[in-house]
Design a protein around this motif. Structure first.
Motif, PDB file in Angstrom:
ATOM      1  N   LEU A   1       0.955  -1.184   0.159  1.00 41.19           N
ATOM      2  CA  LEU A   1      -0.090  -0.192   0.063  1.00 41.19           C
ATOM      3  C   LEU A   1       1.016   1.152   0.045  1.00 41.19           C
ATOM      4  O   LEU A   1       2.047   1.163   0.588  1.00 41.19           O
ATOM      5  N   CYS A   2       0.436   2.125  -0.631  1.00 39.78           N
ATOM      6  CA  CYS A   2       1.270   3.497  -0.742  1.00 39.78           C
ATOM      7  C   CYS A   2       0.351   4.549  -0.599  1.00 39.78           C
ATOM      8  O   CYS A   2      -0.692   4.875  -1.329  1.00 39.78           O
ATOM      9  N   LEU A   3       0.538   5.457   0.331  1.00 35.16           N
ATOM     10  CA  LEU A   3       0.025   6.782   0.637  1.00 35.16           C
ATOM     11  C   LEU A   3       0.656   7.639  -0.149  1.00 35.16           C
ATOM     12  O   LEU A   3       1.819   8.117   0.099  1.00 35.16           O
ATOM     13  N   THR A   4       0.011   8.355  -1.192  1.00 40.10           N
ATOM     14  CA  THR A   4       0.659   9.319  -2.035  1.00 40.10           C
ATOM     15  C   THR A   4      -0.021  10.582  -1.859  1.00 40.10           C
ATOM     16  O   THR A   4      -1.062  10.740  -2.062  1.00 40.10           O
ATOM     17  N   VAL A   5       0.744  11.398  -1.447  1.00 40.24           N
ATOM     18  CA  VAL A   5       0.296  12.794  -0.618  1.00 40.24           C
ATOM     19  C   VAL A   5       1.262  13.884  -1.661  1.00 40.24           C
ATOM     20  O   VAL A   5       2.177  14.179  -1.345  1.00 40.24           O
ATOM     21  N   SER A   6       0.613  14.961  -2.220  1.00 43.92           N
ATOM     22  CA  SER A   6       1.057  16.033  -2.702  1.00 43.92           C
ATOM     23  C   SER A   6       0.017  17.283  -2.646  1.00 43.92           C
ATOM     24  O   SER A   6      -0.892  17.275  -2.029  1.00 43.92           O
ATOM     25  N   GLY A   7       0.683  18.355  -3.540  1.00 47.58           N
ATOM     26  CA  GLY A   7      -0.288  19.563  -3.537  1.00 47.58           C
ATOM     27  C   GLY A   7      -1.611  19.170  -4.047  1.00 47.58           C
ATOM     28  O   GLY A   7      -2.576  19.897  -3.816  1.00 47.58           O
TER      29      GLY A   7
ATOM     30  N   LEU B   1       4.231  13.739   9.224  1.00 48.39           N
ATOM     31  CA  LEU B   1       3.750  12.657   8.711  1.00 48.39           C
ATOM     32  C   LEU B   1       4.471  11.360   8.559  1.00 48.39           C
ATOM     33  O   LEU B   1       4.327  10.087   8.840  1.00 48.39           O
ATOM     34  N   ARG B   2       6.101  11.728   8.300  1.00 50.63           N
ATOM     35  CA  ARG B   2       6.818  10.705   8.010  1.00 50.63           C
ATOM     36  C   ARG B   2       7.091  10.007   9.547  1.00 50.63           C
ATOM     37  O   ARG B   2       7.245   8.731   9.668  1.00 50.63           O
ATOM     38  N   GLU B   3       7.387  10.793  10.508  1.00 53.91           N
ATOM     39  CA  GLU B   3       7.255  10.164  11.770  1.00 53.91           C
ATOM     40  C   GLU B   3       6.215   9.488  12.202  1.00 53.91           C
ATOM     41  O   GLU B   3       6.153   8.197  12.942  1.00 53.91           O
ATOM     42  N   GLY B   4       5.005   9.912  11.693  1.00 54.78           N
ATOM     43  CA  GLY B   4       3.851   9.299  12.271  1.00 54.78           C
ATOM     44  C   GLY B   4       3.635   7.803  11.459  1.00 54.78           C
ATOM     45  O   GLY B   4       3.119   6.786  12.128  1.00 54.78           O
TER      46      GLY B   4
ATOM     47  N   LYS C   1      -0.696  17.841  12.918  1.00 59.01           N
ATOM     48  CA  LYS C   1      -1.081  16.649  13.532  1.00 59.01           C
ATOM     49  C   LYS C   1      -2.335  16.207  12.905  1.00 59.01           C
ATOM     50  O   LYS C   1      -2.502  15.089  12.660  1.00 59.01           O
ATOM     51  N   ARG C   2      -3.357  17.086  12.849  1.00 53.61           N
ATOM     52  CA  ARG C   2      -4.579  16.760  12.231  1.00 53.61           C
ATOM     53  C   ARG C   2      -4.590  16.088  10.880  1.00 53.61           C
ATOM     54  O   ARG C   2      -5.131  14.969  10.744  1.00 53.61           O
ATOM     55  N   ILE C   3      -3.902  16.814  10.009  1.00 49.63           N
ATOM     56  CA  ILE C   3      -3.732  16.351   8.659  1.00 49.63           C
ATOM     57  C   ILE C   3      -3.128  15.086   8.670  1.00 49.63           C
ATOM     58  O   ILE C   3      -3.321  14.091   7.951  1.00 49.63           O
ATOM     59  N   ALA C   4      -1.972  14.751   9.527  1.00 49.83           N
ATOM     60  CA  ALA C   4      -1.127  13.243   9.656  1.00 49.83           C
ATOM     61  C   ALA C   4      -2.079  12.424  10.261  1.00 49.83           C
ATOM     62  O   ALA C   4      -2.194  11.343   9.490  1.00 49.83           O
ATOM     63  N   THR C   5      -3.146  12.708  11.068  1.00 49.35           N
ATOM     64  CA  THR C   5      -4.089  11.702  11.704  1.00 49.35           C
ATOM     65  C   THR C   5      -5.040  11.285  10.890  1.00 49.35           C
ATOM     66  O   THR C   5      -5.466   9.990  10.730  1.00 49.35           O
TER      67      THR C   5
ATOM     68  N   ALA D   1       4.403   8.242  -0.267  1.00 43.47           N
ATOM     69  CA  ALA D   1       5.193   9.194  -1.505  1.00 43.47           C
ATOM     70  C   ALA D   1       4.538  10.555  -2.092  1.00 43.47           C
ATOM     71  O   ALA D   1       3.478  10.726  -0.944  1.00 43.47           O
ATOM     72  N   GLY D   2       5.040  11.287  -2.730  1.00 47.54           N
ATOM     73  CA  GLY D   2       4.620  12.726  -2.972  1.00 47.54           C
ATOM     74  C   GLY D   2       5.394  13.654  -2.160  1.00 47.54           C
ATOM     75  O   GLY D   2       5.820  13.437  -1.291  1.00 47.54           O
ATOM     76  N   GLY D   3       5.028  14.670  -2.554  1.00 50.23           N
ATOM     77  CA  GLY D   3       5.661  15.833  -2.148  1.00 50.23           C
ATOM     78  C   GLY D   3       5.607  16.051  -0.658  1.00 50.23           C
ATOM     79  O   GLY D   3       6.410  16.696   0.145  1.00 50.23           O
ATOM     80  N   VAL D   4       4.347  15.907  -0.221  1.00 51.71           N
ATOM     81  CA  VAL D   4       4.111  16.166   1.251  1.00 51.71           C
ATOM     82  C   VAL D   4       4.720  15.034   2.316  1.00 51.71           C
ATOM     83  O   VAL D   4       4.608  15.037   3.394  1.00 51.71           O
ATOM     84  N   SER D   5       5.319  13.839   1.548  1.00 49.65           N
ATOM     85  CA  SER D   5       5.860  12.960   2.374  1.00 49.65           C
ATOM     86  C   SER D   5       7.196  13.511   2.843  1.00 49.65           C
ATOM     87  O   SER D   5       7.825  12.783   3.575  1.00 49.65           O
ATOM     88  N   ALA D   6       7.648  14.437   2.390  1.00 47.42           N
ATOM     89  CA  ALA D   6       8.971  15.097   3.193  1.00 47.42           C
ATOM     90  C   ALA D   6       8.577  15.867   4.396  1.00 47.42           C
ATOM     91  O   ALA D   6       9.424  16.257   5.248  1.00 47.42           O
ATOM     92  N   ASN D   7       7.275  15.826   4.833  1.00 44.92           N
ATOM     93  CA  ASN D   7       6.596  16.494   6.062  1.00 44.92           C
ATOM     94  C   ASN D   7       7.136  15.804   7.080  1.00 44.92           C
ATOM     95  O   ASN D   7       6.969  14.584   7.202  1.00 44.92           O
ATOM     96  N   THR D   8       7.895  16.224   7.990  1.00 45.73           N
ATOM     97  CA  THR D   8       8.364  15.433   9.295  1.00 45.73           C
ATOM     98  C   THR D   8       7.443  14.705  10.092  1.00 45.73           C
ATOM     99  O   THR D   8       7.565  13.478  10.384  1.00 45.73           O
TER     100      THR D   8
END
Length: 335
Positions: free
Chosen positions: A130-136, A277-280, A243-247, A268-275
């Motif tokens: 499964l891949c969560l792909t998150v971008s603008g 989200l990555r840690e979550g 936190k809310r967006i990540a949850t 994956a995606g640009g928002v996957s660079a968010n710390t």
């Protein structure tokens, strides 16, 4: 041992990469600072700057890889989705380069390439994953059965997660691009300082329009009481929004992984660079005993290396297109 030259120009990064036998030897990215004055990407300006950047980017990619243009076996390029004018620059260059050297062309779906960026690293997820792909512009949960056999099982019904972050940064008066600044401020704040609503959308689909409105009203009401509210609480605001967006994202991903019985989980995606989200995701996978896969930062945002690795696998399958190919701003995911 195919040598692939790859071009990415879907938005405001002009990127070129060289891939040899599935190994990325170079990944040159030319960013566009011109959009900072406008608070967002201006499509016409983006396409003009692509025209200025694309030749130097390709030249530098070849130099960094120590590969001569005569060694190229095929040219891969982003066909879509993206800004039509920006895509047109990359597609036109790829077609001209291939025509001049009698090389095959490989068209790549930008969103599929984000997922295939996981195959650049030595540790690769196993099919199915499964891949969560998150971008603008996109938010998707994708069931990846093979390199080009992918099924979207959940996606945003309106705005994307990255757009929610961009909107928040504008409300807070942060300069463009705001995503990295939300991330930076969030590291200094309390993620439990403020509670924002979680949309109750059935299945694995997402919606972020309501969250954007809630953030807007929250800021408006508090600034009315205290004009310095943003300046005094910006770290806590950013941390709470992040936190809310990540949850929202991870709760859906968790349910999907449990239902499908999949243990390899990717981001994956640009928002996957968010710390946050990555840690979550790392914490979720550690808790559930799942395998977690997150690309290096340079392969999260738009880049040609992900186009190159996707082109490598298409080359092995003999999937080429002709000179009559044209860009697709709304390219279907399965294409």
């Amino acid at each position: 041992m195919p040598v692939i030259l790859a071009i990415e120009s879907s938005c405001d990064e002009t990127s070129a990469s060289v891939c040899v036998d599935g190994r990325i030897l170079s990944n040159v990215i030319a960013n566009q600072t011109i959009h900072e004055a406008y608070g967002g990407v201006v499509p016409e300006l983006a396409s003009r700057v692509h025209q200025q950047n694309i030749v130097p980017a390709v030249q530098q990619a070849l130099l960094n890889a120590k590969v001569h243009k005569n060694d190229i076996d095929a040219v891969a390029f982003t066909r879509g989705p993206g800004l039509l004018g920006s895509l047109l620059v990359g597609v036109s260059f790829a077609k001209a380069f291939a025509l001049a050297r009698n090389l095959p062309l490989i068209d790549i779906n930008h969103m599929q390439a984000h997922i295939l960026a996981h195959f650049i690293a030595d540790e690769k997820p196993k099919f199915p994953f499964l891949c969560l792909t998150v971008s603008g512009g996109h938010t998707q949960i994708v069931l990846v059965k093979d390199y080009f056999d992918m099924e979207i099982i959940g996606q945003t019904l309106d705005d994307a997660a990255g757009e929610a972050m961009d909107k928040t940064s504008k409300i807070l008066g942060l300069p463009y691009p705001g995503g990295p600044l939300i991330d930076k401020n969030a590291r200094l704040g309390n993620p439990d300082a403020y509670k924002f609503p979680e949309p109750q959308i059935p299945g694995y689909d997402f919606s972020f329009s309501g969250l954007k409105t809630a953030i807007l009203y929250f800021i408006r009401d508090n600034v009315a009481k205290n004009p310095d509210f943003i300046q005094e609480n910006i770290a806590d605001i950013c941390a709470s929004v992040e936190k809310r967006i990540a949850t929202i994202l991870l709760n859906k991903l968790k349910r999907a992984a449990e239902e499908y019985g999949i243990q390899d989980i990717a981001l994956a995606g640009g928002v996957s660079a968010n710390t946050g989200l990555r840690e979550g995701l790392k914490n979720l996978c550690a808790e559930k005993g799942w395998n977690c896969f997150i690309p290096k930062f340079e392969y999260c945002t738009d880049n040609a290396a992900m186009i190159a690795i996707a082109g490598h696998y298409k080359y092995l399958q003999g999937e080429f297109v002709g000179q009559d190919v044209s860009p697709m701003a709304r390219m279907p995911f399965g294409s």
